[in-house]
Structures are given as structure tokens and as C-alpha cells.
Write an enzyme that holds these catalytic residues in place. Structure first.
Site, PDB file in Angstrom:
ATOM      1  N   ALA A   1       2.683   2.833  -5.106  1.00  0.00           N
ATOM      2  CA  ALA A   1       2.332   1.919  -6.372  1.00  0.00           C
ATOM      3  C   ALA A   1       0.821   1.238  -5.956  1.00  0.00           C
ATOM      4  O   ALA A   1       0.003   1.101  -6.911  1.00  0.00           O
ATOM      5  CB  ALA A   1       3.295   0.987  -6.562  1.00  0.00           C
TER       6      ALA A   1
ATOM      7  N   THR B   1      11.278   9.689 -12.866  1.00  0.00           N
ATOM      8  CA  THR B   1      10.469   8.808 -13.834  1.00  0.00           C
ATOM      9  C   THR B   1       9.597   7.658 -13.165  1.00  0.00           C
ATOM     10  O   THR B   1       8.898   6.863 -13.569  1.00  0.00           O
ATOM     11  CB  THR B   1      11.597   8.017 -14.667  1.00  0.00           C
ATOM     12  OG1 THR B   1      12.496   7.845 -13.980  1.00  0.00           O
ATOM     13  CG2 THR B   1      11.885   9.108 -15.797  1.00  0.00           C
TER      14      THR B   1
ATOM     15  N   LYS C   1       5.475  22.105 -10.627  1.00  0.00           N
ATOM     16  CA  LYS C   1       6.805  21.978 -11.194  1.00  0.00           C
ATOM     17  C   LYS C   1       6.934  22.255 -12.413  1.00  0.00           C
ATOM     18  O   LYS C   1       6.084  21.779 -13.433  1.00  0.00           O
ATOM     19  CB  LYS C   1       7.210  20.558 -10.816  1.00  0.00           C
ATOM     20  CG  LYS C   1       8.421  19.965 -11.262  1.00  0.00           C
ATOM     21  CD  LYS C   1       8.832  18.682 -11.015  1.00  0.00           C
ATOM     22  CE  LYS C   1       9.970  18.086 -11.835  1.00  0.00           C
ATOM     23  NZ  LYS C   1      10.264  16.773 -11.285  1.00  0.00           N
TER      24      LYS C   1
ATOM     25  N   GLU D   1       8.610  12.267  -4.731  1.00  0.00           N
ATOM     26  CA  GLU D   1       7.727  13.404  -4.412  1.00  0.00           C
ATOM     27  C   GLU D   1       7.640  14.388  -5.609  1.00  0.00           C
ATOM     28  O   GLU D   1       7.030  15.450  -5.609  1.00  0.00           O
ATOM     29  CB  GLU D   1       8.077  14.181  -3.073  1.00  0.00           C
ATOM     30  CG  GLU D   1       8.176  13.245  -2.048  1.00  0.00           C
ATOM     31  CD  GLU D   1       8.083  13.864  -0.666  1.00  0.00           C
ATOM     32  OE1 GLU D   1       8.775  14.844  -0.470  1.00  0.00           O
ATOM     33  OE2 GLU D   1       7.251  13.369   0.316  1.00  0.00           O
TER      34      GLU D   1
ATOM     35  N   GLY E   1       0.748  -1.333   0.126  1.00  0.00           N
ATOM     36  CA  GLY E   1       0.003  -0.099   0.080  1.00  0.00           C
ATOM     37  C   GLY E   1       0.879   1.057   0.048  1.00  0.00           C
ATOM     38  O   GLY E   1       0.264   2.174   0.834  1.00  0.00           O
TER      39      GLY E   1
HETATM   40  C1  LIG Z   1      15.503   7.633  -2.917  1.00  0.00           C
HETATM   41  C2  LIG Z   1      14.445   7.503  -3.681  1.00  0.00           C
HETATM   42  C3  LIG Z   1      14.024   8.761  -4.341  1.00  0.00           C
HETATM   43  C4  LIG Z   1      12.603   8.928  -5.048  1.00  0.00           C
HETATM   44  N1  LIG Z   1      12.337  10.040  -5.527  1.00  0.00           N
HETATM   45  C5  LIG Z   1      11.123   9.860  -6.558  1.00  0.00           C
HETATM   46  C6  LIG Z   1      10.593  10.998  -7.240  1.00  0.00           C
HETATM   47  O1  LIG Z   1      11.167  12.185  -7.156  1.00  0.00           O
HETATM   48  N2  LIG Z   1       9.718  10.922  -8.286  1.00  0.00           N
HETATM   49  C7  LIG Z   1       9.095   9.622  -8.445  1.00  0.00           C
HETATM   50  O2  LIG Z   1       8.499   9.536  -9.259  1.00  0.00           O
HETATM   51  N3  LIG Z   1       9.703   8.448  -7.814  1.00  0.00           N
HETATM   52  C8  LIG Z   1      10.841   8.626  -6.802  1.00  0.00           C
HETATM   53  N4  LIG Z   1      11.106   7.391  -6.252  1.00  0.00           N
HETATM   54  C9  LIG Z   1      10.285   6.112  -6.585  1.00  0.00           C
HETATM   55  C10 LIG Z   1       9.095   5.973  -5.480  1.00  0.00           C
HETATM   56  O3  LIG Z   1       9.293   6.631  -4.279  1.00  0.00           O
HETATM   57  C11 LIG Z   1       8.369   4.779  -5.853  1.00  0.00           C
HETATM   58  O4  LIG Z   1       8.098   4.524  -7.162  1.00  0.00           O
HETATM   59  C12 LIG Z   1       6.902   5.015  -5.226  1.00  0.00           C
HETATM   60  O5  LIG Z   1       7.042   5.429  -3.972  1.00  0.00           O
HETATM   61  C13 LIG Z   1       6.360   3.669  -5.061  1.00  0.00           C
HETATM   62  O6  LIG Z   1       6.849   2.831  -3.978  1.00  0.00           O
HETATM   63  P1  LIG Z   1       6.085   1.451  -3.887  1.00  0.00           P
HETATM   64  O7  LIG Z   1       4.704   1.713  -3.391  1.00  0.00           O
HETATM   65  O8  LIG Z   1       6.517   0.654  -5.026  1.00  0.00           O
HETATM   66  O9  LIG Z   1       7.017   0.745  -2.521  1.00  0.00           O
HETATM   67  P2  LIG Z   1       6.851   1.041  -1.076  1.00  0.00           P
HETATM   68  O10 LIG Z   1       6.451   2.480  -1.033  1.00  0.00           O
HETATM   69  O11 LIG Z   1       7.846   0.599  -0.495  1.00  0.00           O
HETATM   70  O12 LIG Z   1       5.269   0.249  -0.450  1.00  0.00           O
HETATM   71  C14 LIG Z   1       5.779  -1.116  -0.558  1.00  0.00           C
HETATM   72  C15 LIG Z   1       4.442  -1.560   0.231  1.00  0.00           C
HETATM   73  O13 LIG Z   1       4.317  -2.921   0.499  1.00  0.00           O
HETATM   74  C16 LIG Z   1       3.896  -3.348   1.676  1.00  0.00           C
HETATM   75  N5  LIG Z   1       4.769  -4.617   2.084  1.00  0.00           N
HETATM   76  C17 LIG Z   1       6.176  -4.901   2.043  1.00  0.00           C
HETATM   77  N6  LIG Z   1       6.244  -6.211   2.553  1.00  0.00           N
HETATM   78  C18 LIG Z   1       5.064  -6.658   3.045  1.00  0.00           C
HETATM   79  C19 LIG Z   1       4.530  -7.788   3.426  1.00  0.00           C
HETATM   80  N7  LIG Z   1       5.515  -8.683   3.742  1.00  0.00           N
HETATM   81  N8  LIG Z   1       3.292  -7.800   4.088  1.00  0.00           N
HETATM   82  C20 LIG Z   1       2.481  -6.692   3.771  1.00  0.00           C
HETATM   83  N9  LIG Z   1       2.699  -5.779   3.280  1.00  0.00           N
HETATM   84  C21 LIG Z   1       4.146  -5.285   2.684  1.00  0.00           C
HETATM   85  C22 LIG Z   1       4.669  -2.203   2.673  1.00  0.00           C
HETATM   86  O14 LIG Z   1       3.849  -2.099   3.761  1.00  0.00           O
HETATM   87  C23 LIG Z   1       4.262  -0.962   1.625  1.00  0.00           C
HETATM   88  O15 LIG Z   1       2.896  -0.788   2.013  1.00  0.00           O
HETATM   89  C24 LIG Z   1      12.071   7.418  -5.321  1.00  0.00           C
HETATM   90  C25 LIG Z   1      12.629   6.423  -4.551  1.00  0.00           C
HETATM   91  C26 LIG Z   1      13.596   6.334  -3.916  1.00  0.00           C
HETATM   92  C27 LIG Z   1      14.105   5.109  -3.375  1.00  0.00           C
END
Ligand SMILES: Cc1cc2nc3c(=O)[nH]c(=O)nc-3n(C[C@H](O)[C@H](O)[C@H](O)COP(=O)(O)OP(=O)(O)OC[C@H]3O[C@@H](n4cnc5c(N)ncnc54)[C@H](O)[C@@H]3O)c2cc1C
Length: 505
Positions: free
Chosen positions: A17, A342, A79, A50, A14
Site C-alpha cells: 500500500a 480484492t 492469471k 500476490e 512501506g
Molecule cells: C493472509 C492474507 C492474504 C492476502 N492475499 C492477497 C491476495 O492474494 N491479493 C490481494 O490483492 N491482497 C491480498 N492480501 C492483502 C495484501 O496483502 C495487502 O492488501 C497488501 O499487502 C497491503 O498491505 P499493507 O501495505 O497495507 O500492510 P503491510 O504489508 O503490513 O505494511 C505495513 C507497513 O507499515 C510499516 N509500519 C507499521 N508500523 C510501523 C511503525 N510503528 N513505524 C514505522 N513503520 C511501521 C511496516 O514496516 C510496513 O512497511 C492478503 C492479506 C492477507 C492478510
């Protein structure tokens, strides 16, 4: 489709993505589609991400979000581009601004005329021909077309946690079931390998017919269970750490993201209504975590609001993003460092591609292969664009920058560079994300010299070329003059008042 046949979607994770997927599927899937999202409060989200690019409008407007409400809820700002400070040399900055540069003439895009003027010694800096950059540099903001009909594309900065919370409200209101709990096991069919359920630590089984892996870097389903493997791109993009810290507002309320080159990587600065998001992306071979923290804390506009938080990553992508009845989205699908913002875009494009072929069940293999081929193309072209920022640096004598200047390049990037250097030709392949104008700004900003330009540009008499450049510049300056300041515009906009228009002294 009968109700019984409707796909039961289970979204694991959650973060941004997971909730973007939940919002989009709940908005568009037919009635009877069950959507369950599982997330773990104990694990939490990555908490960064962000800065966006203008394509985010397509996603938000497809959901039907009200822009002012969205900016209020996410404490967002506008932006107009990204400033790259010190990437070519210390003390030199350029911007990759959204939107056009100059205007095309006849058969040719503007950059051939600019290259001709540059060779003749009378080309002004590129920023003079970009409406977005002229507005950004003077801290101004405007929505949509100017009175002269010129488009001013923009994106947003927003608080990642608040964006996910906002989309959660949207998705839950459309029937998405959220389950809090930690996934302990992924249950698969012994013959097909298809995922049949997620087992939580509590023992509860969440069953479904299609699973979306949004578990972040853990990639519990696509890699943990389905073992698709990872294409490691560290040889092209060697940074493998980030240190992130928010700070109090201060300095300019820039309508642009800043990416500032540092000793072994670069620092981002993202201004929001309530704070500034900051982080240092770096390579651990050249900088320790302690040095990274010190560098970051020494370069903030205001008081830090937390301790610097380290994030470890490996650049690259999962070999396939869709396997069996599982699609990986977000960090579970892979990661490239965010200097061109991206990643959220890649979430959005995965969702829109998926919605275009929304499967009834696990999906046909031909569709899955098509999907994965599109992903490869999209990711590889973005990777090439990011690598360009590094390889074309002139920061000689700094070990990290020496390394990235001389490292191996993807063949596709080498070909693009050869074309540019020989003739100023830039080729946007199919629907690759970055346009000729984007490539041009970074090539020129990084000082990659084009030896030539299209000779058709010589057909224009020099006096006409000078006049065309002067007129273009002047027209853009005139369009920026009445634009309100970014902060004023934002405040009026989110409060529902009409934005103030001013003419600067
Ligand atoms: C340093 C950094 C800077 C970034 N800056 C940008 C930016 O400026 N612009 C941009 O477009 N993107 C940026 N990104 C990318 C962006 O942060 C991610 O694409 C976006 O936040 C999506 O993350 P996510 O939802 O895939 O993962 P996460 O935010 O890590 O979410 C993972 C989810 O899975 C859940 N989960 C994991 N394991 C389990 C489990 N065992 N059981 C239940 N739930 C679980 C967690 O609780 C969480 O809800 C950046 C990333 C990084 C690392």
C-alpha cells in the site's frame, strides 16, 4: 499553485500500500510536492498479497510500467481467473474466470439463454462458453484480443515483496524520500485534531500537511491517533487467521489462482516463476493453528521454503477511511479475505479516487464525506460477493461450513439472491466491482438455482438457441487452440522473444 502551497505528503508504512501510494503520487502530483515515506525494517510487511484482478493494468499502465520488466522484476505470472475447488461440495470445482461468458443476444445477457437451456436439459457446463476458462484449463495464455477480436482479460500473480521493491525504485527515482525508522508517536493539532507530525523512536519529527496511513493492521494514524473505529464483519466472514508458506514449484504452472475449500476455511495456491505462494485461511473457532499448519504442509506441490507463518486478522473496515488530513490505505483501511484477490485492487481504487480529488492541504469536508461514502459502497458490495461463496455451500455435516451456510446475511446480498432465484436477474449496482458475469459464475458454480429466466429468451426458437450455443462454444475452442502454453508464453515474454504459437495435437 505556488511551491510553498504544495501539499507535503507523509506516507506511514512501506508495504504494497505505502509504495503504491508513493509511486502514484510521485508520478502525478505537481512539481514541488514533497513526499516522504517512513517504514520500519524491524516491523517488516505482511508479506502476502500476490494475486490480483485485471484492474491492476490500469494502475501499472498509469505509472507507465513496462509489463515484461514488471513481470521479470516481480517474478510474476499470468492469471486468467480463480478456481474454486470444493466450495460447493467436495470434488466439484468451478472457475470465476475473467471476461465474458458466451455472448449477449438482443436485449438479454447470455446467462438467460443458458438458464433456459439448462431448464430444458441441454446446457453444457459454463466453462465451455468462457474463453478465459477454456484457455486456463489447458494451461494456455494469450495477451489481449484474439484474431477473432475477442477480449481475453488477465491479471497477474507476483511476489509481494518484489512488487513493493520495484515500486520503491520507481518512487525514489521520482524524488520520494524514504526514512527508515519506527513511528513512536503521532502528533496532532490540539484544536483541529489534524496530524502535524510523526515522531520516530530516534526522536526525529517528520512533519507534513497530509498523512497516508499504510501501517497495515496496526492502523497507527487512522485508528491509533484519530480513533475512527472499526466495522467488524466477522458475523458475515468469520475466518480470522491465515497460515502462509511458500514452496518450491511443482504441479501445473496454472494461469489461474486456486482457492481450495478445506475443513474450516480454504487454501490459496499462487504459482510464481521462482516458487508457489500458499496459505490457509481459517476460523480459529473450528481449527487450531497446529492443525492449520499440518493441513497446509500436507497440501503443497513442492518442498516448503520456510516455516508456516501465522497471520491474525479481523474482517471488516475502518468506519471512515479519510478523516481530517489522514487517509487510510491497504490493511490499515480494513481487510476482507482474499479469495477474490480484492485487497490490492482496493488499494488501487482508493489511490485513484484520492488522485481525482487530490487535496491542497487537508481536504474539504464535503469531499471527505463523498470519498467515505464511495468506500462504504465499494467495500460492502465486495463483502456481499465474498459471503456468497460461503453461504451457498452444500458441505453438510462439517461444522464450519454448516455455520457459514446458515449465518446471517447482509440485506443487500439477500435482495440479490432473491432476484436471482426468482427470475435469473442479476443487477450490477452503479460501479460495484463485480459484474453480472462474475456474479453469474459464482451463483451457478455454487449451485444456487434460479427458478426462472427472462421470458424474452423463449422468443428464440429452440433450434436457434442450440445453434447459438454450439457456435459460441466452437468459436471459443478454435480461438484457444493456437494459444501457447502459459510457461512458454511467459518465458518468451519476459526474455523479450516473440511468444511461440502452437496448435495442440
Ligand atoms: C493472509 C492474507 C492474504 C492476502 N492475499 C492477497 C491476495 O492474494 N491479493 C490481494 O490483492 N491482497 C491480498 N492480501 C492483502 C495484501 O496483502 C495487502 O492488501 C497488501 O499487502 C497491503 O498491505 P499493507 O501495505 O497495507 O500492510 P503491510 O504489508 O503490513 O505494511 C505495513 C507497513 O507499515 C510499516 N509500519 C507499521 N508500523 C510501523 C511503525 N510503528 N513505524 C514505522 N513503520 C511501521 C511496516 O514496516 C510496513 O512497511 C492478503 C492479506 C492477507 C492478510
Amino acid at each position: 499553485m505556488t511551491e510553498e502551497a504544495a501539499t507535503q505528503f507523509v506516507i506511514a508504512g512501506g508495504g504494497t500500500a505505502g509504495w503504491m501510494c508513493a509511486a502514484a503520487i510521485s508520478r502525478f502530483a505537481p512539481p514541488g510536492t514533497a513526499i516522504t515515506l517512513v517504514e520500519s525494517d524491524a516491523i517488516g510487511t505482511v508479506g502476502v498479497g500476490e494475486a490480483t484482478i485485471p484492474q491492476i493494468h490500469l494502475f501499472n499502465s498509469a505509472l507507465g510500467l513496462d509489463e515484461a520488466e514488471f513481470l521479470r522484476e516481480t517474478r510474476g505470472s499470468f492469471k486468467l481467473g480463480i478456481e474454486f475447488d470444493g466450495w460447493r461440495r467436495e470434488g466439484e470445482a468451478y472457475m470465476h474466470a475473467f471476461g465474458d461468458i458466451g455472448r449477449p443476444l438482443g436485449l438479454l445477457p447470455f446467462h438467460h439463454y443458458w438458464l433456459r437451456a439448462k431448464e430444458a436439459g441441454f446446457a453444457k457446463p459454463l466453462q465451455r462458453f468462457s474463453l478465459n476458462e477454456l484457455a486456463a484449463r489447458t494451461m494456455r495464455m494469450h495477451r489481449g484480443k484474439t484474431a477473432q477480436g475477442r477480449e481475453m482479460p488477465y491479471a497477474y500473480h507476483f511476489d509481494a515483496g518484489l512488487y513493493a521493491a520495484y515500486l520503491r525504485k520507481f518512487a525514489e527515482a521520482r524524488g520520494v524520500t524514504r526514512i527508515e525508522g519506527k513511528i513512536a508517536d503521532v502528533v496532532q493539532d490540539s484544536e483541529s485534531g489534524d496530524i502535524t507530525a510523526l515522531t520516530l523512536e530516534s526522536g526525529e519529527d517528520i512533519q507534513g500537511s497530509f498523512f497516508i496511513d499504510c501501517t497495515g493492521f496496526r492502523a497507527l494514524l487512522i485508528d491509533g491517533a484519530l480513533g475512527v473505529g472499526f466495522d467488524d464483519w466477522s458475523r458475515y466472514l468469520p475466518c480470522n487467521r491465515a497460515m502462509a508458506v511458500p514452496c518450491e514449484g511443482g504441479g501445473d504452472f496454472t494461469p489461474y489462482t486456486r482457492a481450495i475449500a478445506r475443513k474450516a476455511g480454504w487454501q490459496w495456491r499462487i504459482p510464481l516463476q521462482h516458487r508457489i505462494g500458499n496459505g490457509l485461511v481459517y476460523c480459529s473457532d473450528y481449527l487450531s493453528d497446529d492443525e492449520a499448519s499440518e493441513t497446509l504442509l500436507a497440501n503443497l506441490d513442492g518442498k516448503p521454503l520456510a516455516d508456516p507463518r501465522p497471520i491474525h486478522f479481523t474482517t471488516g473496515k475502518r468506519r471512515v477511511h479519510w478523516k481530517n488530513n489522514c487517509l487510510a490505505v491497504g490493511l490499515a483501511a480494513g481487510f476482507m479475505e482474499p479469495m477474490e484477490s480484492t485487497s490490492i485492487h482496493l488499494i488501487q481504487s482508493a489511490i485513484s479516487r484520492f488522485m481525482a480529488v487530490l487535496p491542497n492541504g487537508r481536504g474539504e469536508q464535503a469531499t471527505i464525506d463523498w470519498f467515505n461514502a464511495q468506500v462504504d459502497f465499494e467495500w460492502e458490495r465486495i463483502r456481499d460477493f465474498l459471503v456468497l461463496h460461503y453461504t451457498a455451500n452444500e458441505r453438510e455435516g462439517e461444522p464450519f461450513w454448516d455455520h457459514v451456510r446458515t449465518m446471517e446475511l447482509p440485506g443487500t446480498l439477500t435482495a440479490k439472491l432473491e432476484q436471482w432465484k426468482a427470475s435469473g436477474f442479476i443487477h450490477r449496482e452503479h460501479e460495484e466491482l463485480f459484474t453480472e458475469v462474475g456474479w453469474f459464475q459464482v451463483l451457478a458454480g455454487q449451485g444456487v438455482r434460479a427458478e426462472g429466466y427472462n421470458p424474452i429468451a423463449d422468443a428464440l426458437p429452440e433450434a436457434d438457441l442450440r445453434a447459438m450455443l454450439d457456435e459460441t462454444e466452437l468459436a471459443l475452442i478454435e480461438q484457444v487452440k493456437p494459444m501457447p502454453r502459459h510457461l512458454d508464453f511467459l518465458q518468451s515474454y519476459v526474455s523479450g522473444a516473440a511468444p511461440r504459437t502452437e496448435v495442440p495435437a
